[in-house]
Design a protein around this motif. Structure first.
Motif, PDB file in Angstrom:
ATOM      1  N   MET A  96      41.391  51.224  50.367  1.00 15.70           N
ATOM      2  CA  MET A  96      40.830  49.474  50.455  1.00 15.70           C
ATOM      3  C   MET A  96      42.077  48.769  49.487  1.00 15.70           C
ATOM      4  N   THR A  97      42.130  49.063  48.550  1.00 16.14           N
ATOM      5  CA  THR A  97      42.961  48.577  46.984  1.00 16.14           C
ATOM      6  C   THR A  97      44.383  48.335  48.370  1.00 16.14           C
ATOM      7  N   ASN A  98      44.713  49.946  48.712  1.00 17.85           N
ATOM      8  CA  ASN A  98      46.050  50.154  49.420  1.00 17.85           C
ATOM      9  C   ASN A  98      46.501  49.041  50.178  1.00 17.85           C
ATOM     10  N   PHE A  99      44.986  48.306  51.664  1.00 18.61           N
ATOM     11  CA  PHE A  99      44.868  48.102  52.577  1.00 18.61           C
ATOM     12  C   PHE A  99      44.887  46.398  52.076  1.00 18.61           C
ATOM     13  N   VAL A 100      44.893  46.023  50.230  1.00 18.87           N
ATOM     14  CA  VAL A 100      44.471  44.743  50.461  1.00 18.87           C
ATOM     15  C   VAL A 100      45.928  44.401  49.374  1.00 18.87           C
ATOM     16  N   SER A 101      46.349  45.757  49.324  1.00 18.87           N
ATOM     17  CA  SER A 101      47.373  44.987  48.434  1.00 18.87           C
ATOM     18  C   SER A 101      48.718  44.573  49.920  1.00 18.87           C
ATOM     19  N   HIS A 102      48.336  44.680  51.149  1.00 16.82           N
ATOM     20  CA  HIS A 102      49.154  44.664  52.136  1.00 16.82           C
ATOM     21  C   HIS A 102      48.952  43.019  53.047  1.00 16.82           C
ATOM     22  N   ALA A 103      47.642  42.453  52.401  1.00 13.64           N
ATOM     23  CA  ALA A 103      46.793  42.044  53.123  1.00 13.64           C
ATOM     24  C   ALA A 103      46.568  40.251  52.434  1.00 13.64           C
ATOM     25  N   THR A 104      45.917  40.141  51.509  1.00 15.65           N
ATOM     26  CA  THR A 104      45.438  38.928  50.008  1.00 15.65           C
ATOM     27  C   THR A 104      46.981  39.682  48.737  1.00 15.65           C
ATOM     28  N   SER A 105      47.291  40.771  48.746  1.00 16.67           N
ATOM     29  CA  SER A 105      47.418  40.517  47.766  1.00 16.67           C
ATOM     30  C   SER A 105      46.881  40.925  46.475  1.00 16.67           C
ATOM     31  N   ASN A 106      45.905  40.185  46.549  1.00 12.18           N
ATOM     32  CA  ASN A 106      44.920  39.911  44.845  1.00 12.18           C
ATOM     33  C   ASN A 106      43.735  38.458  45.347  1.00 12.18           C
ATOM     34  N   PRO A 107      43.039  38.810  45.218  1.00  9.58           N
ATOM     35  CA  PRO A 107      41.880  38.158  44.869  1.00  9.58           C
ATOM     36  C   PRO A 107      42.760  36.448  43.633  1.00  9.58           C
ATOM     37  N   THR A 108      42.090  35.332  44.045  1.00 14.00           N
ATOM     38  CA  THR A 108      42.890  34.722  43.084  1.00 14.00           C
ATOM     39  C   THR A 108      42.812  34.613  41.977  1.00 14.00           C
ATOM     40  N   SER A 109      43.383  33.993  41.075  1.00 12.29           N
ATOM     41  CA  SER A 109      43.642  34.725  39.620  1.00 12.29           C
ATOM     42  C   SER A 109      43.000  34.233  38.710  1.00 12.29           C
ATOM     43  N   ILE A 110      42.623  32.945  39.318  1.00  9.55           N
ATOM     44  CA  ILE A 110      41.575  31.638  38.478  1.00  9.55           C
ATOM     45  C   ILE A 110      40.031  31.913  38.812  1.00  9.55           C
ATOM     46  N   SER A 111      39.864  32.203  40.168  1.00  8.46           N
ATOM     47  CA  SER A 111      38.478  32.521  40.971  1.00  8.46           C
ATOM     48  C   SER A 111      37.826  33.828  39.999  1.00  8.46           C
ATOM     49  N   GLN A 112      38.277  35.223  39.899  1.00  5.30           N
ATOM     50  CA  GLN A 112      39.024  36.216  38.741  1.00  5.30           C
ATOM     51  C   GLN A 112      38.375  35.548  37.387  1.00  5.30           C
ATOM     52  N   TYR A 113      39.185  35.299  36.567  1.00  8.37           N
ATOM     53  CA  TYR A 113      38.590  34.900  35.555  1.00  8.37           C
ATOM     54  C   TYR A 113      37.363  34.162  35.214  1.00  8.37           C
ATOM     55  N   ALA A 114      37.334  33.086  36.289  1.00  8.06           N
ATOM     56  CA  ALA A 114      35.976  32.893  36.054  1.00  8.06           C
ATOM     57  C   ALA A 114      34.465  32.977  36.097  1.00  8.06           C
ATOM     58  N   THR A 115      34.778  33.990  37.619  1.00  7.46           N
ATOM     59  CA  THR A 115      34.117  35.491  37.653  1.00  7.46           C
ATOM     60  C   THR A 115      33.136  36.054  36.242  1.00  7.46           C
ATOM     61  N   LEU A 116      34.839  36.756  35.568  1.00  8.71           N
ATOM     62  CA  LEU A 116      34.327  37.426  34.141  1.00  8.71           C
ATOM     63  C   LEU A 116      33.635  35.809  33.470  1.00  8.71           C
ATOM     64  N   ALA A 117      34.197  35.385  33.109  1.00 11.22           N
ATOM     65  CA  ALA A 117      32.801  34.549  32.121  1.00 11.22           C
ATOM     66  C   ALA A 117      31.445  34.645  32.953  1.00 11.22           C
ATOM     67  N   ALA A 118      31.049  34.502  34.002  1.00 10.72           N
ATOM     68  CA  ALA A 118      29.907  34.692  34.888  1.00 10.72           C
ATOM     69  C   ALA A 118      29.170  35.935  34.865  1.00 10.72           C
ATOM     70  N   TYR A 119      29.857  37.036  34.891  1.00  6.77           N
ATOM     71  CA  TYR A 119      29.383  38.230  34.567  1.00  6.77           C
ATOM     72  C   TYR A 119      28.601  38.440  32.653  1.00  6.77           C
ATOM     73  N   GLU A 120      30.350  37.486  31.679  1.00  6.69           N
ATOM     74  CA  GLU A 120      29.909  38.138  30.892  1.00  6.69           C
ATOM     75  C   GLU A 120      29.012  37.132  29.997  1.00  6.69           C
ATOM     76  N   THR A 121      28.570  36.520  30.942  1.00  5.09           N
ATOM     77  CA  THR A 121      27.408  35.399  29.036  1.00  5.09           C
ATOM     78  C   THR A 121      26.021  36.567  29.383  1.00  5.09           C
ATOM     79  N   ASP A 122      25.631  35.952  28.182  1.00  3.09           N
ATOM     80  CA  ASP A 122      24.228  36.175  28.273  1.00  3.09           C
ATOM     81  C   ASP A 122      22.691  35.813  28.444  1.00  3.09           C
ATOM     82  N   THR A 123      22.976  35.131  29.126  1.00  5.57           N
ATOM     83  CA  THR A 123      22.422  34.155  29.987  1.00  5.57           C
ATOM     84  C   THR A 123      21.966  34.245  31.510  1.00  5.57           C
ATOM     85  N   ASP A 124      20.964  33.806  32.118  1.00  2.00           N
ATOM     86  CA  ASP A 124      20.667  34.303  33.386  1.00  2.00           C
ATOM     87  C   ASP A 124      21.579  32.883  33.958  1.00  2.00           C
TER      88      ASP A 124
END
Ligand SMILES: Cc1ncc(COP(=O)(O)O)c(C=O)c1O
Length: 393
Positions: free
Chosen positions: A259-287
């Motif tokens: 899958m990684t090989n495939f996306v490297s030729h399709a989208t390259s990567n998911p949006t960098s900014i959205s990835q950092y936002a998601t990191l915050a979403a998963y790192e919080t202790d609250t629900d």
């Protein structure tokens, strides 16, 4: 212009089609209530938005590794351990442009021409189209209301051929909101193991459950089943982040690598900014899903109690997601329409309530109502539906 044959049989998403029609009527000044949407009507939590702003200020605006930034893959690994008691190392995880693209990529790397994928109906609209785009054959298996729209082991066994490559399990389900329990999954999983069938476990509604039932992932049930399963999930529904386009797949390393090989030729990567936002979403202790879950649960009770009191409409109460999927067969007949599609069209034209006909989900006697809208509007919509049904008798 002559287009590629692979796109000629593509059908447009019926959910988007009805939304477009409702938008058009709204533009013309009509008071339309749209129950067609498939996204939470909540804003993304502020701390996630702040994390995205910070990422931009810090210059995290460049290409990232194709499978996602290591910190986020680590956070997803931690989430899978905490929530699902599953151990996946980062090499077994790929972050994608929404869960939709995780599914798309998965079918692209799994399927050869003619490979069959078993799709229990009612199904999420994109599964069959994505399978066809990958050269595969969707094998749609109709489930019944008697089994709460869940695939039975007997139904599964009767559809297996030497070409069967994969099975899709979506629990909680879009459009029915039903969930499989551990016993049901185990019975299905054992048949898959015996026949070497890969299980695509779409768990995007995992966090939106309103009963005491516990979400179970096929991968949790045994090490063998984990090896045969690819989990699909993301933050669109759990964190009200549909527009950020972040999902992921977790599964065997060889599949994730392909899958990684495939996306490297399709989208390259998911949006960098959205990835950092998601990191915050998963790192919080609250629900962050808690508030949404409470509101959705209250709306479900309200809408469900009103809809089951409309003559000719029957419905089982769903456990999760944010949809009702009632059977309107009797109402359609009683109201003198020849199909559910016609009934839905007339309801929109006369009472200005937009629902999605079940035909797009492979279940033509049903309609899908989303309760991702305010309680007042849900009450008004249910009243209009009742008025429509009773006035056409
Ligand atoms: C069952 C199901 N799977 C996957 C998706 C895709 O979600 P995403 O927004 O992460 O692409 C949806 C979205 O509607 C869905 O309902």
């Amino acid at each position: 212009m002559s287009l590629a044959s692979r796109v000629k049989s593509l059908t447009p998403s019926p959910t988007l089609e009805i939304s477009a029609k409702a938008q058009q009527l709204k533009k013309e000044g009509y008071d339309v209530i749209g129950l067609g949407v498939g996204e939470p009507d909540f804003n993304t939590p502020n701390f996630i938005i702040e994390a995205a702003k910070l990422a931009m200020d810090e210059g995290k605006t460049k290409y990232t590794p194709s499978s996602g930034i290591p910190e986020l893959k680590q956070a997803i690994s931690k989430k899978l351990k905490q929530d699902n008691n599953l151990l996946y190392n980062p090499e077994e995880i790929i972050v994608t442009t929404g869960a939709k693209y995780a599914l798309y990529t998965l079918f692209q790397v799994l399927l050869n021409k003619g490979d069959e994928v078993i799709v229990p109906a009612p199904y999420w609209v994109s599964y069959p189209e994505q399978i066809k785009l990958a050269g595969g054959e969707p094998v749609v298996v109709e489930t019944s209301e008697a089994s709460q729209f869940k695939l039975t082991p007997e139904q599964l066994e009767s559809q297996i051929t030497e070409k069967t490559k994969a099975l899709i399990i979506n629990s909680p389900s879009n459009p029915t909101g039903m969930m499989y329990d551990e016993k049901e999954l185990l019975a299905i999983g054992e048949i898959c193991l015996k026949n070497n069938i890969i299980i695509v476990s779409d768990e995007i509604y995992e966090k939106l459950i309103y009963t005491a039932e516990k979400h179970v992932s096929m991968a949790q049930l045994s090490p063998k089943l984990k090896k045969n399963t690819v989990i699909i999930n993301g933050v669109s529904k759990s964190h009200a982040m549909t527009g950020w386009r972040i999902g992921y797949a977790a599964g065997p390393q060889d599949i994730v690598k392909a899958m990684t090989n495939f996306v490297s030729h399709a989208t390259s990567n998911p949006t960098s900014i959205s990835q950092y936002a998601t990191l915050a979403a998963y790192e919080t202790d609250t629900d962050p899903t808690l508030e949404m879950r409470t509101v959705f649960s209250d709306r479900l009770d309200t809408l469900y109690n009103m809809i089951i009191n409309v003559p000719g409409i029957t419905c089982d109460k769903p456990s999760g997601a944010f949809y009702l999927f009632p059977n309107v067969k009797e109402a359609v007949k009683m109201n003198g329409f020849t199909s559910t599609d016609e009934w839905v069209k007339a309801l929109l034209e006369e009472e200005k309530v937009a629902l999605v006909p079940g035909s797009g989900f492979g279940s033509p006697d049903n309609v899908r109502l989303s309760y991702a809208t305010s309680k007042d509007l849900l009450i008004e919509a249910a009243e209009r539906i009742k008025r429509f049904v009773t006035s056409h008798q």
